[in-house]
Each structure stands twice: as C-alpha cells, then as structure tokens.
Design an enzyme around this catalytic site. Structure first.
Site, PDB file in Angstrom:
ATOM      1  N   ASP A 146      -8.672   2.981  -3.292  1.00 30.82           N
ATOM      2  CA  ASP A 146      -8.333   3.486  -2.203  1.00 30.82           C
ATOM      3  C   ASP A 146      -8.130   5.001  -2.129  1.00 30.82           C
ATOM      4  O   ASP A 146      -7.918   5.650  -3.203  1.00 30.82           O
ATOM      5  CB  ASP A 146      -7.012   2.964  -1.829  1.00 30.82           C
ATOM      6  CG  ASP A 146      -6.508   3.390  -0.660  1.00 30.82           C
ATOM      7  OD1 ASP A 146      -7.009   3.305   0.522  1.00 30.82           O
ATOM      8  OD2 ASP A 146      -5.268   4.311  -0.632  1.00 30.82           O
ATOM      9  N   ASN A 198      -5.026   6.388  -7.122  1.00 29.10           N
ATOM     10  CA  ASN A 198      -5.638   7.633  -6.781  1.00 29.10           C
ATOM     11  C   ASN A 198      -4.556   8.839  -7.692  1.00 29.10           C
ATOM     12  O   ASN A 198      -4.403   9.707  -6.628  1.00 29.10           O
ATOM     13  CB  ASN A 198      -6.050   7.926  -5.499  1.00 29.10           C
ATOM     14  CG  ASN A 198      -5.213   7.829  -4.459  1.00 29.10           C
ATOM     15  OD1 ASN A 198      -4.295   7.193  -4.808  1.00 29.10           O
ATOM     16  ND2 ASN A 198      -5.213   8.563  -3.521  1.00 29.10           N
ATOM     17  N   HIS A 220       0.782  -1.362  -0.058  1.00 26.59           N
ATOM     18  CA  HIS A 220      -0.069   0.032  -0.044  1.00 26.59           C
ATOM     19  C   HIS A 220       0.941   1.418   0.067  1.00 26.59           C
ATOM     20  O   HIS A 220       1.138   1.810   1.021  1.00 26.59           O
ATOM     21  CB  HIS A 220      -0.943  -0.074   1.008  1.00 26.59           C
ATOM     22  CG  HIS A 220      -1.895   0.819   1.240  1.00 26.59           C
ATOM     23  ND1 HIS A 220      -3.196   0.563   1.843  1.00 26.59           N
ATOM     24  CD2 HIS A 220      -2.042   2.201   0.598  1.00 26.59           C
ATOM     25  CE1 HIS A 220      -4.077   1.803   1.615  1.00 26.59           C
ATOM     26  NE2 HIS A 220      -3.172   2.620   0.807  1.00 26.59           N
ATOM     27  N   HIS A 223      -5.358  -0.984   5.742  1.00 32.07           N
ATOM     28  CA  HIS A 223      -5.198  -0.072   6.898  1.00 32.07           C
ATOM     29  C   HIS A 223      -6.232  -0.282   7.992  1.00 32.07           C
ATOM     30  O   HIS A 223      -6.845   0.852   8.422  1.00 32.07           O
ATOM     31  CB  HIS A 223      -4.900   1.366   6.650  1.00 32.07           C
ATOM     32  CG  HIS A 223      -5.878   2.027   5.539  1.00 32.07           C
ATOM     33  ND1 HIS A 223      -7.403   2.076   5.393  1.00 32.07           N
ATOM     34  CD2 HIS A 223      -5.471   2.731   4.397  1.00 32.07           C
ATOM     35  CE1 HIS A 223      -7.717   2.369   4.667  1.00 32.07           C
ATOM     36  NE2 HIS A 223      -6.788   3.164   3.661  1.00 32.07           N
ATOM     37  N   LEU A 226       2.377   6.969  -5.035  1.00 31.02           N
ATOM     38  CA  LEU A 226       3.381   7.444  -5.808  1.00 31.02           C
ATOM     39  C   LEU A 226       3.003   8.660  -6.424  1.00 31.02           C
ATOM     40  O   LEU A 226       4.319   9.469  -7.008  1.00 31.02           O
ATOM     41  CB  LEU A 226       4.132   6.294  -6.606  1.00 31.02           C
ATOM     42  CG  LEU A 226       4.274   5.176  -5.835  1.00 31.02           C
ATOM     43  CD1 LEU A 226       5.347   4.352  -6.769  1.00 31.02           C
ATOM     44  CD2 LEU A 226       5.234   5.472  -4.813  1.00 31.02           C
ATOM     45  N   ARG A 227       1.811   9.128  -6.475  1.00 30.47           N
ATOM     46  CA  ARG A 227       1.190  10.449  -6.914  1.00 30.47           C
ATOM     47  C   ARG A 227       1.494  10.774  -8.192  1.00 30.47           C
ATOM     48  O   ARG A 227       1.054  11.853  -8.755  1.00 30.47           O
ATOM     49  CB  ARG A 227       2.055  11.516  -5.910  1.00 30.47           C
ATOM     50  CG  ARG A 227       1.792  11.662  -4.612  1.00 30.47           C
ATOM     51  CD  ARG A 227       0.466  11.449  -4.249  1.00 30.47           C
ATOM     52  NE  ARG A 227       0.020  11.397  -2.759  1.00 30.47           N
ATOM     53  CZ  ARG A 227      -0.880  11.078  -2.183  1.00 30.47           C
ATOM     54  NH1 ARG A 227      -1.864  10.465  -2.871  1.00 30.47           N
ATOM     55  NH2 ARG A 227      -1.063  11.067  -0.796  1.00 30.47           N
ATOM     56  N   ASP A 245       0.934   2.473   3.749  1.00 32.71           N
ATOM     57  CA  ASP A 245      -0.109   3.727   3.312  1.00 32.71           C
ATOM     58  C   ASP A 245       0.855   4.937   3.223  1.00 32.71           C
ATOM     59  O   ASP A 245       0.332   5.991   3.320  1.00 32.71           O
ATOM     60  CB  ASP A 245      -1.247   3.805   4.153  1.00 32.71           C
ATOM     61  CG  ASP A 245      -2.029   4.714   3.706  1.00 32.71           C
ATOM     62  OD1 ASP A 245      -2.229   4.990   2.453  1.00 32.71           O
ATOM     63  OD2 ASP A 245      -3.062   5.141   4.416  1.00 32.71           O
ATOM     64  N   HIS A 293     -10.574   0.331   1.051  1.00 30.58           N
ATOM     65  CA  HIS A 293     -10.323   1.339   2.110  1.00 30.58           C
ATOM     66  C   HIS A 293     -11.830   1.624   2.610  1.00 30.58           C
ATOM     67  O   HIS A 293     -12.709   1.976   2.167  1.00 30.58           O
ATOM     68  CB  HIS A 293     -10.077   2.736   1.324  1.00 30.58           C
ATOM     69  CG  HIS A 293     -10.235   3.889   2.210  1.00 30.58           C
ATOM     70  ND1 HIS A 293      -9.230   4.760   2.354  1.00 30.58           N
ATOM     71  CD2 HIS A 293     -11.315   4.651   2.696  1.00 30.58           C
ATOM     72  CE1 HIS A 293      -9.655   5.934   2.925  1.00 30.58           C
ATOM     73  NE2 HIS A 293     -10.911   5.698   3.353  1.00 30.58           N
TER      74      HIS A 293
HETATM   75 ZN    ZN Z   1      -6.875   4.384   2.119  1.00 28.94          ZN
END
Ligand code: ZN
Length: 462
Positions: free
Chosen positions: A154, A96, A62, A234, A65-66, A307, A181
């Site tokens: 997520d 995401n 999890h 998480h 890396l944006r 995360d 999530h």
């Molecule tokens: Zn999450």
C-alpha cells in the site's frame, strides 16, 4: 478476579442482532454475560452508563502509523491513542515505513512497540515485495508466523501481474488476504487529483478513473485464476465498484473497503487548493460517491476503513502539487459518519456499527467485532446526539491533517475499552459513566476508572 458490571447501556451489537437497553458483566477482560438485568454482587465494580450506547470495539483494516522512520508525523504509540479516541480497538497498520516492514524483525518491531504502548491491538501488514520495490516477493510464510495479518504494498500498487499472481497463490495457502492499492502507475503519472472539470479548472494534473478500475479488474482476474483472496483498498471510482460487483457475482474471493472521506467528499472539496482534500486514490465526483454508498449498502463493498495517513504540518502545508497525499481519519470516522449518515436517517446505527466491527472482522476471517459472551471485552461506549465542534484537541495523532476540524459533530466516543480496561475516556463527556461504590446504590463520587498505564496493561496483539 473481580467482576465489572456495566449497567443501563444501550447495546448495539449487529453480530448478535442486539439493539436495546441491557446490562453487561465482564471478568478477566472477557464478556461474561449480557442480559436485561445483571444483578451486581458484593465485590463487583459497577458502572452506570445510562444514556450511552455500547458497541463492539471498531476494527480498522487500513492505517499508517509511520514508525519506524516517520515519527514526526506519527508513532505506534500516538497512532494507538488516536485509534482509541476513535473507538477502534484493533487496527491493521500498513508496511510503508522506513524501513519497509518486509522482514520478521520489522514485524516483531511493530508488535513489540504496540505491546509497549499498551493501548489497542495492532496487527502488522507486511509488504508483498521487498522494500515495496515491486520486484522480489517477501517470505510470506515467515512473515505471517511472525505476526503479519495480511500483505500489501500500500502506497504503491503491485504493478507486475506475475508477482501479484504468485502473491495470491502463496497467501491462499496461508489463509490471509493481499490488500491491494489499485492504481496503474503509468496512468496516474504525476497526477494530483481526479481528472475532470475540477482538475481542468485548477490547472492540476489529473488521475483518470481507469487508473484504479483497470487494476481492480486485473486483480480480480488474478484472484479468480489463483483462488487467492484479494482485498481492494479504498475504492473510489464507480467503474471499480462495477468490477467488484461482477467478480463477487462470479464467486471470486474479493472483498473491499471504502474510506469515510470517499463516502463524504468529492473533487469539489479540492477547489481552493485544499491540501486536506488531496489523497490517493483521489476524490472523484458525486456520482462516484453515490455509487460507493450504494455499494456499501448492497454488500459489494464489505466494510469501512480509514486509511489514516498522518503527515506533519511541515509536509502538508505546501503548494498543492508538492503536498503529500492523505489525511488522518481514526478520531473522526465515527463522529463524521454518524452525523452524515445515521442522524439524517440514511443508515440505521447498527448498519454503521456493523461496517466498523463484524464486517471488517469477516474480511480477515477472524471471530472479532462482537460482544458475545466469551469474547474479549473490546468496546466503544458512544454518546449520540449532543452537538459539539470537532477540534484539534479531539485529535490524539501527532498530525492534524484532517479536513473536518471546525465541523459540528453529533456523535462522540465517550470511552474505549480493550480487554475490559479503559484505554480512552472523553475529557468533555456530558453525563460521564458513573462508578457506583456499592452495588445497586448510586455514588456521588465523580471518580472514573483508573486509566490504563503501559505497565499494568494486559492488552496483547493478536
Ligand atoms: Zn493506498
């Protein structure tokens, strides 16, 4: 091709029940042999790592890396460097980004950028729904063939139960998990922290525990009905732990992860409006933290995942309500957990290593996280016991939203190898691994193996 011999390390490999001083031989990026003594032959490269520990490379299921779209906070390249600095050799990255990773092109982009970074192995997680909008399911078969290793929305939950049901049906046919999530968006509302004494005291809107636990219960029920594999991301609340424990007892295909921050922090860390204690799911109370530790210990929670959630200083330096959720975690995970759990004697070292290696590999049903002969020579070489202050310079992420800066740590990653090649070396290692020029004879040279460059590297994403 020439052989590399690593001598005098203490090998900790829970997949083989190994914990002891051994030599190791690598050839063509693969572990060739582990034995009490491997005699170097002429032409071998020899390293003496006396005093250091060798674990299989860590696996993080999890991370964020944006890239694309959030490059000021992290890129695939900087995220890979952060992973390597934390001893991680395989990481899953969440979809995401902007745009969301919901097409084959998006999956190929991550795979090719990671290959160009030439550092650790990166497995893209593709979105469950198009644009993570929760409305239309993605083409999961195609995305998996393109290289997606799991599916997740997520950052957000899949609120529509019918969509989750179909996602579990599809993924059960292609043998990958839905990583969820778990959060009820209506119950969470605009909450910023765990709902309890601390949220009252600070006058912040709270997120009740049931926001997570009711979704965990719904999702394990859907997994039971479909035969699909739900992986709970998480886990934070004790009621969620109970729901997972019960589902596992009933034979549901459910797995779960816990983060280093939920294992070590509580909502009390938010006092003083500490933005680096603002995350989703929110840090709960001490009883929840204890339930999470117990669940990891009894196998209810399968593994540790960070995360890793980079946010630029601009975004994070904000009034508490406006600051984004999440902290980075790959560089600090091992030093923190070693210092907090292994050193005081709560966990044996092999337990922590297991939860970072063979345990996450088992979640995704891959034969990774092991140094068995024939396996890729992915490993973390660790130095244990020497105290040091964990600082910004230990971070390789573009972001520094980390609550542990300034903390004294007593374990560090000395070196990380992927496919037998070094992708990270600690600059301030006390007693660096010493290359030996001639087999059997110690060299006085302080040369270290050549750092892998983007071009020469053979690390590929699996
Ligand atoms: Zn999450």
């Amino acid at each position: 091709m020439s052989r590399t011999v690593i001598r005098n390390g203490t090998i900790v490999d829970p997949s083989q029940g190994l914990h002891g001083r051994m030599d190791m031989a690598l050839r063509n990026g693969v572990v060739e042999d582990i034995a009490p003594e491997v005699r170097p032959e002429s032409g071998d490269k020899v390293f003496d790592v006396q005093g250091l520990y060798i674990a299989p490379g860590f696996i993080d299921l999890h991370t964020h890396l944006r890239e694309p779209g959030g490059e000021s906070a992290e890129t695939i390249e900087s995220g890979c460097r952060a992973a390597a600095a934390g001893g991680f050799t395989t990481i899953y990255c969440m979809p995401n980004t902007r745009p969301v990773c919901d097409t084959e092109t998006g999956v190929h982009y991550v795979v090719s950028r990671a290959a160009r970074a030439g550092c650790v192995r990166v497995i893209p997680v593709a979105a469950v729904t198009k644009g993570q909008q929760g409305e239309e399911i993605t083409n999961m078969g195609r995305l998996q063939r393109a290289g997606a290793g799991a599916f997740s929305d997520d950052g957000y939950p899949v609120m529509n139960a019918e969509i989750m049901r179909r996602a579990l049906e599809y993924t059960s046919m292609i043998g990958v998990p839905v990583m969820e999530h778990c959060e009820d968006a209506n119950l969470s509302g605009s909450g910023a922290v765990h709902e309890g004494a601390v949220s009252l005291k600070l006058g912040l809107r709270g997120i009740p525990r049931v926001s997570e636990s009711t979704m965990v219960s719904r999702n394990v029920a859907l997994a039971a009905a479909t035969g699909g594999h739900i992986h709970i991301c998480h886990v934070s609340a004790r009621e969620s732990v109970e729901a997972i424990r019960e589902a596992k007892r009933n034979g549901v295909h459910v797995t779960a992860e816990v983060t280093p921050h939920h294992l070590t922090m509580t909502d009390k860390d938010v006092l003083g409006y500490n933005v680096n204690a603002k995350m989703k799911p929110p840090l709960c109370e001490e009883e929840d933290r204890e339930a999470l530790i117990a669940a990891l210990e009894d196998g209810t929670i399968d593994c540790i995942a960070t995360d890793h959630a980079p946010h630029s200083a601009n975004a994070k330096d904000n009034v508490f309500d406006e600051a984004p959720f999440g902290i980075i975690g790959m560089e600090s995970a091992f030093p923190l957990l070693f210092t907090e759990f292994v050193l005081p004697g709560r966990w044996p070292l092999e337990f922590l290593v297991e939860k970072l290696t063979v345990a996450p590999a088992a979640v995704v049903n891959r034969p990774w996280g092991t140094l068995q002969p024939g396996s890729p020579a992915d490993m973390a070489i660790l130095q244990l016991g020497q105290p040091y202050t964990f600082e910004r310079r230990h971070l390789h992420s573009r972001s520094s939203n980390c609550p542990w800066l300034g903390r004294t740590m007593k374990g560090r990653v000395a070196m990380t190898l992927v496919g037998g090649l070094p992708v990270y070396e600690s600059p301030d290692l006390y007693g660096k691994p010493q290359p030996v020029e001639k087999p059997g004879r110690k060299s006085t040279s302080t040369k270290t193996p050549k750092r892998k460059t983007g071009k020469s590297n053979k690390a590929t994403t699996r």
